[in-house]
Enzyme design. Structure first.
Site, PDB file in Angstrom:
ATOM      1  N   GLY A 142      44.771  36.481  28.675  1.00 36.96           N
ATOM      2  CA  GLY A 142      43.857  35.195  29.268  1.00 36.96           C
ATOM      3  C   GLY A 142      43.464  35.617  31.097  1.00 36.96           C
TER       4      GLY A 142
ATOM      5  N   GLY B   3      43.262  37.432  32.795  1.00 31.85           N
ATOM      6  CA  GLY B   3      42.277  39.076  33.653  1.00 31.85           C
ATOM      7  C   GLY B   3      43.105  40.089  34.173  1.00 31.85           C
TER       8      GLY B   3
ATOM      9  CB  SER C 298      53.167  32.715  39.524  1.00 34.08           C
ATOM     10  OG  SER C 298      52.825  31.863  38.677  1.00 34.08           O
TER      11      SER C 298
ATOM     12  CB  ALA D 160      47.736  40.206  45.093  1.00 33.75           C
ATOM     13  CE  LYS D 161      51.402  34.469  49.146  1.00 39.38           C
ATOM     14  NZ  LYS D 161      51.898  33.388  50.274  1.00 39.38           N
ATOM     15  N   GLY D 162      50.715  35.937  43.799  1.00 39.85           N
ATOM     16  CA  GLY D 162      50.884  35.043  41.969  1.00 39.85           C
ATOM     17  C   GLY D 162      50.536  34.158  42.048  1.00 39.85           C
TER      18      GLY D 162
ATOM     19  N   GLY E 127      49.244  32.151  38.809  1.00 40.34           N
ATOM     20  CA  GLY E 127      48.663  31.634  37.079  1.00 40.34           C
ATOM     21  C   GLY E 127      49.740  29.604  37.759  1.00 40.34           C
ATOM     22  CD  GLU E 128      54.505  29.752  36.631  1.00 39.54           C
ATOM     23  OE1 GLU E 128      54.306  30.607  37.441  1.00 39.54           O
ATOM     24  OE2 GLU E 128      55.645  28.920  35.596  1.00 39.54           O
TER      25      GLU E 128
END
Lengths: 773, 175
Positions: free
Chosen positions: A502, A504, A543, A728-730, A732-733
């Site tokens: 979710g 993307g 992430s 890009a880095k992560g 998510g967290e």
């Protein structure tokens, strides 16, 4: 592997959920970073959005197969007990029941070294027996026919009890383990030291010692854990609501002795994971075993109660912290002694290390942490969005604020003054670091300059501002393989093993492939998360999905483009180096002569172009981390002890933002989960029996729409990030890590009272307000 | 225990009572025979082949199964299928298709008011019930109206924005 190939692999470092691991990586062709982009960086709509808003998206819960049975599990009602006698025959005889399994039927089956059904329950909710029937009602009825003679044993529920002399040993090695992950020496904490923290603390001009406590918090994915398993001869197909189809496959292969080629795991859509769905679980194995025994597909979906009672959680923590500073606000020493009750965790369970922030957040030469994991009669925890860091940041980021108050310094300035140019742990430089920008831009957006001390406030409703920061290893890395296929009509398929939780993923990979190939996004389809058809990658955790799979997709698309230009060269009578792809056409850079991509593909003997690439190594000697600074404005109702988050600003450095729309959704979601952690969520258990008291969504309260601030402002504060080919880095967290601390700091700013225990409930807040300051 | 089991066994699947229902489901008259104890959600998912309404709790706590019953948003897990005879039920499948989206569905896409998507059919139908009753809500009204629909991915800010956008589109004179 040929010598030639071996020469091209190198060792590289990858950070997963706070753990640094060494992996081999194949050295791939280097691609320069994109200059100006036309698709990447734009708020493109989600490619799977139409399926999700029309109900067409099929989740694991929605899989319906012909002849499918419903699986159910008998779970222990006792937190600690032995099964003296198990009578399964009445259940097996019930019409409609097609398979029943007890511990004796699955003796040889191991999932991560653990039994999938146990005659010794080490927590309430542990799996004892399982069955499958033609419908749910029959399965439920059959469960009630299973006769169990229990020998209950006294449960060990609190870490103090588990550590007390003479406490029953819950595992042969004893109840005390070290730290948050990895192989540990029984009986010993995990100790981290740099410099001499005790001496520096003793010599510090200012010293503060405080204790912080955080609750066990549960993932509460809207789609509960579940799997549907079907056999075809000796081949197994499993739909699993998971973050990582390849980890699920590996667990199934190991448990069932099957080759990877015979196990297919799919996850087209999944309803939330947050760290709780990284691999196969016992329900997965039980679905497969019941399906094999019955000869029918089996659906094993956990009820909401089961998902709470036997499901994963972020472990609670008690953190004894100390900080030493100079009067001018330089941090010279940090110590933490952390105790985490981790239920029936065994080696292989990963739940994060809550002392990580103490190591990572600030330039501090003297650090000592001591981290205990204590076994109790409770389910094992798991990773939960920034495992360890969320509880650690709640403690450290309040402690830093308390130090600022003590010294009369501004909390933002104190943080800025103690940020580290290099990674404080390794001393190596960061590949990029926008943390100071996050603090400055965030402070400006929230109106930090208007912040007033608590003594300036009175009345029932009091407003406060708070800040907290985060760092998080989010550079991704190998293994991640991607394949891009250009078909004869010019349409493109991107194959990746990555699950889209979710966040993307499908959309962003579409943008990357279309950008690199020079074709319209509408011609690109991302097919993902199917172990039979898509190439390998790690689960969508840590992430790392964008920063791992993204560069591989770009490389694979570049390989397709290379072949495409080679094929176009004779047609356009020009060298490939003079050609480029734009808007679905291969074009000569100077003359403008062009030919459609589709007609080139159709003219090829193979009628297709395939590019396969893998994620290359991370650069040596650089530390890859995402950064965040978050700001909360709260209003405390001093009469009822409630806290409303009125405004929230979330500033991030996670490198290039590939899709601002999906990115800001993910950031806002992390903030919302942090608000829940700060104010609402805690697993509560009956102190006598150890059974969960709030195993439902009314009682375990996650944020609802009115609990959300009306707006959550998301700020991109990233400098350029050179360490991979998409920049890009992560992300998510990082958005959840500092939220609870920022809110607690805002509450302290509003009221002058420190709430060192999360969640900040009305009862706790009223007690703090009525106490002497 | 044994006696209770025997009583329960008499309700084996074949012997369970069923009821004939006739309802208007997504605009079509639909007849079915359903076990008496089935909820509307069970009927939709297991018998009608409509899996857009999700089971998140089966206890009226999460809103993922929200559907419209005679235009009112209800939790399908809290309504018996047998009660729906002679009534109108709309599920997300009846609202729009990927080719022909309802303004609400369109707005959710424009504002990226979704992540995993599991709660979204329920969110959209709860929003539809709101806008049908109150065409011009403010943000606070939207937040309250959707407070019975949980979203663990945390899309509430964008969901409210999308509902306000849809409300504006629906108010446009040509519609």
């Amino acid at each position: 592997m040929s010598d030639d190939c071996a020469e091209k692999t190198v060792e590289t470092e990858l950070e997963i959920e706070g753990r640094k691991v060494k992996v081999r990586a194949q050295v791939e062709r280097q691609l320069p970073p994109w200059g100006k982009t036309t698709l990447v960086g734009k708020s493109m709509r989600r490619v799977d959005g139409p399926d999700k808003v029309t109900g067409a998206a099929r989740y694991t819960h929605d899989v319906q197969l012909s002849g499918m049975l419903y699986g159910k599990v008998l779970r222990s009602p006792h937190a600690r007990a032995r099964v003296a006698e198990l009578g399964l025959s009445a259940a097996a005889k019930l019409p409609g029941v097609l398979a029943v399994l007890g511990p004796g039927d699955v003796r040889g089956v191991r999932l991560g070294g653990q039994k999938v059904l146990s005659a010794e329950a080490s927590y309430a909710g542990e799996e004892i027996a399982a069955l499958a029937a033609t419908d749910e009602e029959t399965a439920e009825e059959a469960l009630s026919l299973i006769r169990v003679r229990w020998e209950p044993l006294p449960p060990v529920l609190e870490p103090e009890d588990a550590m007390a002399p003479g406490a029953p040993a819950l595992q042969p090695g004893g109840n005390v383990l070290g730290g948050g992950f990895g192989p540990q020496t029984p009986g010993k904490p995990e100790v981290y030291e740099r410099g001499d923290a005790p001496a520096a603390l003793a010599a510090a001009e200012v010293e503060l010692a405080r204790v912080y406590e955080t609750p066990a918090a549960q993932h509460t994915c809207l789609e509960t854990h579940g799997a549907v398993a079907a056999w075809d001869g000796d081949g197994l197909t499993v739909w699993e609501s998971t973050q990582g189809v390849f980890f699920v496959r590996a667990a199934l292969c190991e448990a069932l002795g099957l080759p990877a080629s015979r196990v297919r795991v799919l996850c087209p859509f999944m309803g939330g994971g947050f760290g709780s769905k990284n691999s196969a679980d016992r329900h997965t194995l039980l679905a497969a075993l019941l399906a094999r025994r019955s000869g029918r597909p089996v659906r094993m979906v956990l009820s909401r109660r089961e998902d709470f009672e036997a499901g994963a959680y972020r472990p609670a923590s008690r953190q004894q912290m100390a900080i030493g500073l100079t009067r001018r606000g330089r941090i010279v020493a940090l110590t933490s002694r952390a105790v985490n009750p981790v239920g029936a965790a065994l080696e292989g369970h990963y739940f994060g290390s809550c002392v990580g922030p103490v190591h990572d957040f600030y330039a501090c030469a003297n650090v000592r942490t001591e981290n205990y994991a204590i076994l109790t009669s409770s389910p094992p925890p798991s990773a939960f969005r920034a495992p360890g860091h969320v509880q650690g940041a709640f403690a450290l980021e309040q402690l830093v604020d308390e130090a600022a108050d003590e010294l009369g310094l501004d909390p933002v300035r104190l943080r800025l003054a103690n940020l580290s140019a290099n990674d404080p742990d390794s001393g190596q430089p960061f590949a990029s670091n926008g943390l100071a920008s996050c603090l400055r831009l965030g402070a400006k957006a929230i109106g930090w300059d208007s912040r007033k001390p608590p003594r300036a406030k009175a009345g029932r409703f009091r407003s406060g501002l708070g800040v907290a920061i985060a760092t998080w290893g989010a550079g991704g890395g190998p293994p991640a393989v991607a394949q891009v296929v250009l078909h004869e009509d010019g349409s493109v398929v991107v194959l990746t093993g990555a699950c889209d939780l979710g966040t993307g993923t499908r959309t962003v990979m579409t943008q990357i492939a279309a950008e690199e190939l020079g074709v319209a996004v509408s011609t690109v389809l991302v097919a993902n998360a199917d172990t039979r058809t898509t190439p390998y990658c790690l689960p969508s955790f840590g992430s790392l999905t964008v920063a791992s799979t993204g560069p591989a997709v770009r490389l694979a698309a570049a390989e397709v483009k290379r072949q495409l230009l080679d094929a176009a060269s004779p047609i356009l009578e020009a060298p490939a180096s003079s050609l480029l792809v734009m808007r679905g056409k291969v074009r000569h850079a100077v003359t403008g002569k062009s030919v459609a991509v589709a007609s080139i593909a159709a003219s090829l003997p193979a009628r297709m172009i395939v590019g396969t690439s893998q994620r290359g190594p991370n650069p040596d000697g650089l530390v890859l981390a995402s950064f965040s600074a978050q700001f909360a404005q709260v209003e405390v109702d001093c009469r009822f002890g409630t806290v409303r988050v009125k405004r929230f600003v979330s500033a991030h450095d996670c490198g290039r933002v590939l899709n601002p729309a999906t990115w800001s959704s993910q950031i806002q979601g992390g903030v919302l989960q942090g608000i829940g952690y700060a104010l609402l969520e805690q697993r509560t258990r009956d102190p006598g029996t150890g059974r969960q008291l709030n195993a439902g969504l009314l009682d375990y309260k996650i944020p609802t729409a009115p609990d959300s601030p009306p707006e959550i402002e998301v700020i991109d504060a990233a400098p350029p990030y050179p360490a991979n080919n998409i920049g890009a880095k992560g992300s998510g967290e990082p958005p959840i890590i500092p939220v609870a601390a920022a809110i607690a700091n805002a509450v302290a700013n509003a009221t002058g009272r420190r709430l060192r225990t999360a969640p900040i409930t009305p009862a706790r807040l009223l007690a703090a307000l009525s106490a002497e300051p | 225990m044994a006696r209770r089991a025997a009583t329960r066994s008499s309700k084996s699947p074949a012997a369970r009572h069923v009821t004939q229902i006739e309802l208007e489901l997504n605009g079509r008259v639909t007849r079915a025979s359903v076990p008496d104890h089935w909820t509307l959600l069970e009927f939709l998912r297991k018998s009608a082949g409509l899996t857009g309404a999700k089971e998140g709790c089966n206890a009226g706590e999460c809103g993922a199964c929200t559907v419209l019953l005679d235009g009112v948003a209800v939790y399908a897990c809290c309504v018996l299928a047998a009660e729906t005879s002679g009534r109108r039920v709309m599920t997300i499948e009846g609202l729009g298709t990927p080719e022909r989206l309802d303004p609400l569905q369109e707005a959710f896409l424009v504002d990226d008011a979704l992540q995993c998507g599991f709660c979204i059919p329920g969110q959209i139908l709860a929003a539809k019930a709101l806008l049908d009753a109150e065409p011009s809500p403010d943000r606070e009204c939207v937040r309250r109206a959707l407070s019975g629909n949980l979203c663990r991915c945390g899309c509430y800010v964008k969901i409210a924005t999308a509902v306000l956008r849809a409300a504006a589109i629906r108010r446009e004179p040509e519609r």
